[in-house]
Design an enzyme around this catalytic site. Structure first.
Site, PDB file in Angstrom:
ATOM      1  N   HIS A  33       0.860  -1.189   0.000  1.00 32.17           N
ATOM      2  CA  HIS A  33       0.000   0.000   0.000  1.00 32.17           C
ATOM      3  C   HIS A  33       0.890   1.231   0.000  1.00 32.17           C
ATOM      4  O   HIS A  33       1.611   1.491   0.973  1.00 32.17           O
ATOM      5  CB  HIS A  33      -0.919   0.004   1.228  1.00 32.17           C
ATOM      6  CG  HIS A  33      -1.924  -1.100   1.225  1.00 32.17           C
ATOM      7  ND1 HIS A  33      -2.376  -1.727   2.370  1.00 32.17           N
ATOM      8  CD2 HIS A  33      -2.576  -1.707   0.199  1.00 32.17           C
ATOM      9  CE1 HIS A  33      -3.252  -2.649   2.053  1.00 32.17           C
ATOM     10  NE2 HIS A  33      -3.391  -2.656   0.735  1.00 32.17           N
ATOM     11  N   GLU A  73       1.374   3.731   2.994  1.00 31.20           N
ATOM     12  CA  GLU A  73       1.898   3.231   4.267  1.00 31.20           C
ATOM     13  C   GLU A  73       3.420   3.336   4.274  1.00 31.20           C
ATOM     14  O   GLU A  73       4.146   2.340   4.298  1.00 31.20           O
ATOM     15  CB  GLU A  73       1.415   1.806   4.496  1.00 31.20           C
ATOM     16  CG  GLU A  73      -0.103   1.743   4.657  1.00 31.20           C
ATOM     17  CD  GLU A  73      -0.677   0.337   4.661  1.00 31.20           C
ATOM     18  OE1 GLU A  73       0.121  -0.633   4.640  1.00 31.20           O
ATOM     19  OE2 GLU A  73      -1.910   0.197   4.676  1.00 31.20           O
ATOM     20  N   HIS A 131       3.201  -3.465   7.002  1.00 32.80           N
ATOM     21  CA  HIS A 131       2.122  -2.520   6.703  1.00 32.80           C
ATOM     22  C   HIS A 131       2.131  -1.365   7.692  1.00 32.80           C
ATOM     23  O   HIS A 131       2.879  -1.367   8.673  1.00 32.80           O
ATOM     24  CB  HIS A 131       0.752  -3.219   6.783  1.00 32.80           C
ATOM     25  CG  HIS A 131       0.399  -4.014   5.580  1.00 32.80           C
ATOM     26  ND1 HIS A 131      -0.512  -3.597   4.634  1.00 32.80           N
ATOM     27  CD2 HIS A 131       0.834  -5.223   5.157  1.00 32.80           C
ATOM     28  CE1 HIS A 131      -0.618  -4.518   3.680  1.00 32.80           C
ATOM     29  NE2 HIS A 131       0.186  -5.513   3.978  1.00 32.80           N
ATOM     30  N   GLU A 136       1.771  -4.588  11.469  1.00 34.37           N
ATOM     31  CA  GLU A 136       1.141  -3.277  11.373  1.00 34.37           C
ATOM     32  C   GLU A 136       1.879  -2.289  12.273  1.00 34.37           C
ATOM     33  O   GLU A 136       2.024  -2.525  13.469  1.00 34.37           O
ATOM     34  CB  GLU A 136      -0.325  -3.350  11.803  1.00 34.37           C
ATOM     35  CG  GLU A 136      -1.193  -4.266  10.947  1.00 34.37           C
ATOM     36  CD  GLU A 136      -1.634  -3.606   9.651  1.00 34.37           C
ATOM     37  OE1 GLU A 136      -1.235  -2.449   9.414  1.00 34.37           O
ATOM     38  OE2 GLU A 136      -2.378  -4.251   8.889  1.00 34.37           O
TER      39      GLU A 136
END
Length: 1058
Positions: A794, A797, A891, A976
């Site tokens: 992504h 990110e 991420h 994350e």
């Protein structure tokens, strides 16, 4: 006596009310029922409902109402029971209609108008009946609303309990649209507004908040229809509610009133489309083959004035809403949760990936002599062909941004799409280095211009060059359009930032292929970033900040705003309006830049609009742009008005980041957290159905913040998070390869594939060189278990790239722990899975308009080449029995704090979903929890309690789930990293600071540290989970004392700047 049988089988306890003894029995039954249903949980009520209790009570009510005179000693407990049971019975309204009890209930209410206790009981049942829209409509037709208005008007503080019950019943009735239309046509809306004003004016001590909120709920339901909104506006409802709520904003006890007022105001404020001709991205890209990027149809005006169902409102003052697991989305089919070795392509295709595993060769000489990835020589690019561009303010012309910017697709063959020849690549880079001064051939190399520096010759003279007055004065008009000055600056500051070189960066940037064909370099990416020597705590979360920011912005009437002045017409041009002296100048046409339009709405306030992802009409979150021409010590206000997420960490202490060119040239080249009075709230701009993921009438959200710039006439850059471009990554890899010890570090940089946009997607292999040429050492080299790491699928990110940067630098370092780790594993790393998205300023998608992390199940080789070939390499490793021990996808998370892992577990998923789990049939290795537990001990930013190991249906096509199921990798994770900061652990400031328990915002230093600590966690995992040689164990014993490591971490000091 069995009480439920008495009701069910006797049909009605009142049926036998023929004598005083029968009445006593009935009263005893009702008393027992009341006691039973008043205690415990709702399960007792559900049991009564399942046994026909609602029907029996309704029949009892009908029978009792037919007796003359009414026996209220039976009737009142019966009504109380009906109200209690009806609240839990989802079909109660239908049962009322079936029993033909609507007229009975209304008749009882009318007969009780003179007795408020009896009336209150009737109104409770009336409210429950109206929960069914059909029943509510029937009650409205039969005069229920007229009855209720008699009860609640005029304003009076007598019989408060009855008034409250009447208002709540009226609110339930008005959920029916026909009732709302009837209320408007009979003038009830104006009466409700006047009544609300009376209660608000007289409730000085806030003792009747529930009555005021009940009246607001009536207004909220009426304004769900177009006629209601129009009448509300005509009756000056906006002004009335806006004025009444101003003195409520700081009082937490008035939350119910404030939230409801905001919902009504948002709903009734005239909806507008964004001030752009189309919500589609300013960029489009033709897709290969038969695939087409269909331009989404634009929504009609009807999309903006929807007469549909009211939207679900969420309380943005509560962060807990974001961290709740969506249990309804959990996968409960055991067969779908089990690992399945399947192939999504012909098996013969896997042979091509053998070339990506040269480390499996036993030829040690080839390992030593095979050339690695060719990189430019630093000396040959010491003075790259950059040039400064004069920055002149041009007059505002027609808005050229409202048209697609299309780039013809190159005619690549399949082979060229899948693979870029290494020889050609090395030749291209070598030619780039040799031609760095000239770049005369535009067909092969394009000239990049460094963005103009601040226009302040006197400042430069004072700060850097007291001896260079003649040089500055000799420039035309005293301007700084002189490459000699920049060259001198580079020589003065070169080498200050570890693992960064402006020379390498510009060389790599010239090879980038972008849709808008970038010609400018953003100064921060070119010059580099050095983390500050301190950490910054999260901003204090002021109560009600959303309300204080959202309401004024919502109800600013048009005559209070100066005429809008378009400053930046589109993402790929920069225009300043005529006759607007002192206005800021914006620019975003550089790598990873994103700002579509800037509109000056006041002298120091600007509305900003982000560009959608390429070939898309949504995904607005990432922004990165340049601003110049500012005044000193003036708070500028920026409103980014087309955000899409319904909540954001900007509401919970997060700040954006800012980079000052003047600060950088004074020796402080760094991105800093910046901004105050930050708020994220729903605005009055509405998406069309096509732009709102198919949901009709979705709203946009505004991120608003104020900034005081550190210098006058500076050049500053603002971004959502610390930018990390594709060119930064590629130049970083070049520097890492040059800095490694080739005798210890095995490094191979290959090309996984070519992206849709024609850029390279690098694949790295890192491990330790064999100890010797002996057979045993070569076999140990080849048989090391694999760890497969990927990042930046992504584009928005960017924190994932900073974590990956920390991982890579640790892996090639001379740290003895890193050396031992390299001897334990072979690392396969794809540091950027979506180069095109990163380059073109996307937030989530690739050039195909797809979220690549939803394509792992069935990736398309042409549309999703990086995912297709990354998965192919994993298939190949599995086919030769070398599936990775660990797979991790890096991420960033925009709505939660801390760093944490998502993993996969069959049992935990089934348990969370409430399914029965037969442990004899379903067995599972709990080793997936080992690595997170280790990281919780060794990584300051990592929090085990934030981890989740649930498998959701909506995540079945993500890397984590697909690698777990199809490759059989037990330890398949998504890591994350928060954009914001930490709420636990070392980076949560102790209470000794003046901001008690305020967490620290994570900077690049902490993110890179997380990357290195992840490596340490892998080493400990190896020692705990895999058989190790005595030599490795002895080395580990000397280097690594886990308890000591934990102690050192907890005692580490953190410098905080408030």
């Amino acid at each position: 006596m069995d009480w439920h049988l008495s009701i069910r089988d006797g049909c009605s306890p009142c049926a036998c009310a023929k004598s005083s003894s029968d009445k006593d029995v009935i009263l005893n039954i009702l008393s027992v029922l009341t006691d039973l249903l008043s205690l415990g949980t709702g399960r007792r009520i559900q049991y009564v409902i399942s046994k026909g209790g609602s029907e029996a009570l309704l029949q009892a009510l009908t029978t009792t109402a037919q007796t003359e005179p009414l026996d209220h000693s039976i009737l009142l407990p019966l009504l109380r029971l009906l109200a209690r049971v009806g609240q839990r019975d989802r079909k109660f309204g239908l049962k009322v209609q079936k029993a033909e009890a609507t007229d009975t209930i209304l008749s009882l209410a009318r007969r009780s108008l003179g007795h408020h206790l009896h009336l209150t009981h009737c109104l409770w049942v009336l409210q429950v009946c109206a929960s069914n829209v059909t029943t509510g409509t029937t009650l409205g037709i039969n005069g229920a609303m007229e009855l209720l208005f008699k009860v609640i008007t005029p304003y009076s503080k007598r019989h408060i309990r009855t008034v409250r019950a009447a208002i709540e019943a009226l609110a339930a009735l008005l959920k029916s649209r026909s009732n709302s239309r009837r209320a408007v046509s009979r003038g009830y809306l104006g009466g409700l507004l006047r009544l609300y004003q009376d209660w608000h004016r007289n409730d000085v001590s806030n003792n009747y908040v529930y009555i005021r909120r009940g009246l607001l709920l009536c207004l909220k339901h009426i304004t769900n229809i177009q006629l209601g909104r129009e009448t509300f506006l005509f009756s000056k409802g906006m002004e009335i509610l806006f004025t009444s709520v101003q003195d409520c904003l700081s009082c937490k006890n008035l939350d119910p009133i404030i939230n409801t007022v905001i919902q009504i105001l948002r709903k009734c404020y005239p909806k507008e489309p964004l001030p752009v001709a189309t919500v589609r991205s300013s960029y489009s890209f033709p897709l290969p083959g038969n695939a087409k990027a269909e331009p989404p149809c634009e929504g009609s005006e009807g999309d903006y004035e929807s007469d549909g169902e009211e939207e679900a409102e969420k309380d943005l003052d509560s962060e807990e809403e974001e961290s709740k697991e969506e249990d309804y989305d959990l996968e409960t089919d055991v067969n779908k949760l089990r690992s399945k070795a399947v192939l999504d392509r012909p098996e013969e295709e896997l042979g091509q990936y053998k070339a990506m595993c040269p480390e499996l060769s036993h030829n040690f000489q080839s390992l030593l002599s095979a050339p690695s990835h060719s990189i430019p020589n630093a000396t040959s690019v010491k003075h790259p062909n950059y040039r400064l561009r004069n920055q002149s303010v041009t007059e505002m012309g027609p808005d050229p941004g409202e048209k697609d910017f299309k780039v013809p697709r190159q005619s690549w063959t399949n082979k060229e799409i899948h693979r870029w020849d290494q020889t050609d690549e090395k030749r291209d880079i070598a030619e780039t280095a040799q031609d760095a001064h000239s770049c005369e051939d535009p067909a092969r190399n394009h000239v990049l211009m460094l963005r103009p520096l601040p226009k302040d010759p006197a400042w430069y003279k004072k700060t850097f060059y007291p001896e260079c007055e003649a040089l500055i004065n000799s420039s035309a008009g005293g301007s700084l359009d002189c490459s000699d000055i920049v060259t001198n600056l580079l020589e003065k500051h070169q080498g200050d930032i570890p693992f960064h070189s402006p020379h390498f960066y510009i060389t790599r940037a010239k090879r980038v292929k972008s849709i808008p064909d970038y010609k400018d370099l953003a100064f921060p990416d070119f010059w580099g970033h050095q983390p500050p020597p301190y950490s910054k705590p999260m901003l204090e979360r002021k109560y009600g900040v959303q309300r204080k920011s959202g309401i004024p912005h919502l109800i600013i009437f048009r005559d209070q705003r100066q005429p809008a002045i378009v400053i930046l017409a589109s993402i790929y041009c920069s225009h300043s309006s005529p006759g607007a002296p002192g206005c800021l100048t914006f620019f975003s046409k550089f790598e990873s830049g994103n700002l579509r339009k800037a509109i000056q709405v006041r002298e120091f306030e600007y509305d900003l609009i982000m560009n959608a992802d390429v070939n898309s009409n949504q995904q607005h979150q990432w922004f990165y742009f340049e601003v110049r021409g500012m005044k000193l010590a003036v708070p500028y206000r920026f409103n980014i008005i087309n955000c899409e997420k319904f909540n954001s960490q900007f509401n919970y202490g997060m700040q954006l980041v800012m980079y000052s060119v003047k600060e950088a040239l004074q020796g402080r080249p760094r991105w800093l957290r910046a901004g105050h009075d930050i708020c994220y709230y729903k605005n009055h701009y509405r998406c069309s159905a096509t732009a709102g993921r198919g949901v009709k009438g979705n709203f946009y959200y505004t991120l608003t913040f104020s900034i005081k710039f550190p210098h006058k006439d500076d050049v500053c850059y603002l971004a959502y998070h610390y930018p990390y471009t594709y060119s930064t990554m590629m130049s970083h890899l070049d520097i890492l390869e040059r800095s490694r010890n080739p005798k210890k570090v095995y490094w191979r940089q290959q090309t996984l594939c070519q992206t849709l946009g024609g850029n390279l997607c690098p694949l790295l292999t890192i491990t330790a060189m064999p100890e010797s040429k002996k057979r045993d050492d070569l076999e140990q080299f080849c048989n090391r278990p694999y760890v497969f790491l990927v990042a930046r699928v992504h584009p928005g990110e960017s924190n994932a790239s900073w974590v990956m940067k920390g991982t890579l630098e640790f892996l090639v370092s001379n740290d003895p722990i890193a050396d031992l780790l390299r001897k334990c594993f072979i690392f396969k790393i794809v540091p950027m899975l979506n180069p095109d998205g990163v380059i073109n300023g996307n937030h989530r998608c690739s050039l195909s308009g797809d979220d690549l992390n939803r394509q792992w199940l069935t990736p398309n080789s042409q549309l999703h080449p990086t995912i297709y070939h990354a998965k192919g390499l994993l298939y190949y490793l599995r086919s030769i029995g070398r599936a990775p021990l660990v797979f991790c996808d890096y991420h960033g998370h925009s709505q939660r704090k801390n760093v944490f892992l998502y993993g996969c577990s069959i049992k935990e998923t089934l348990w969370q979903a409430g399914c029965m789990v037969d442990t004899a049939v379903i067995t599972e290795d709990v080793g997936y929890r080992t690595l997170p537990k280790i990281l919780d001990k060794v990584a300051p930013a990592f929090v085990m309690n934030s981890c989740s190991f649930l498998v959701e249906k909506s995540r079945e096509s993500t890397a984590r789930v697909v690698v777990w199921k199809e490759m059989g990798v037990l330890r398949s994770y998504t890591m994350e990293s928060t954009y914001c900061g930490c709420s636990h652990g070392l980076y949560k400031v102790s209470q000794s600071f003046k901001e008690p328990c305020a967490g620290l915002q994570l900077g690049t230093q902490e993110l890179e540290e997380m990357g290195s600590k992840f490596c340490l966690g892998l080493l400990i995992l190896h020692l705990k989970s895999l058989p190790c040689s005595k030599k490795v164990m002895s080395q580990a014993a000397l280097l690594l004392d886990l308890e000591e490591e934990i102690t050192d971490r907890t005692q580490r000091s953190v410098i905080v700047v408030f």
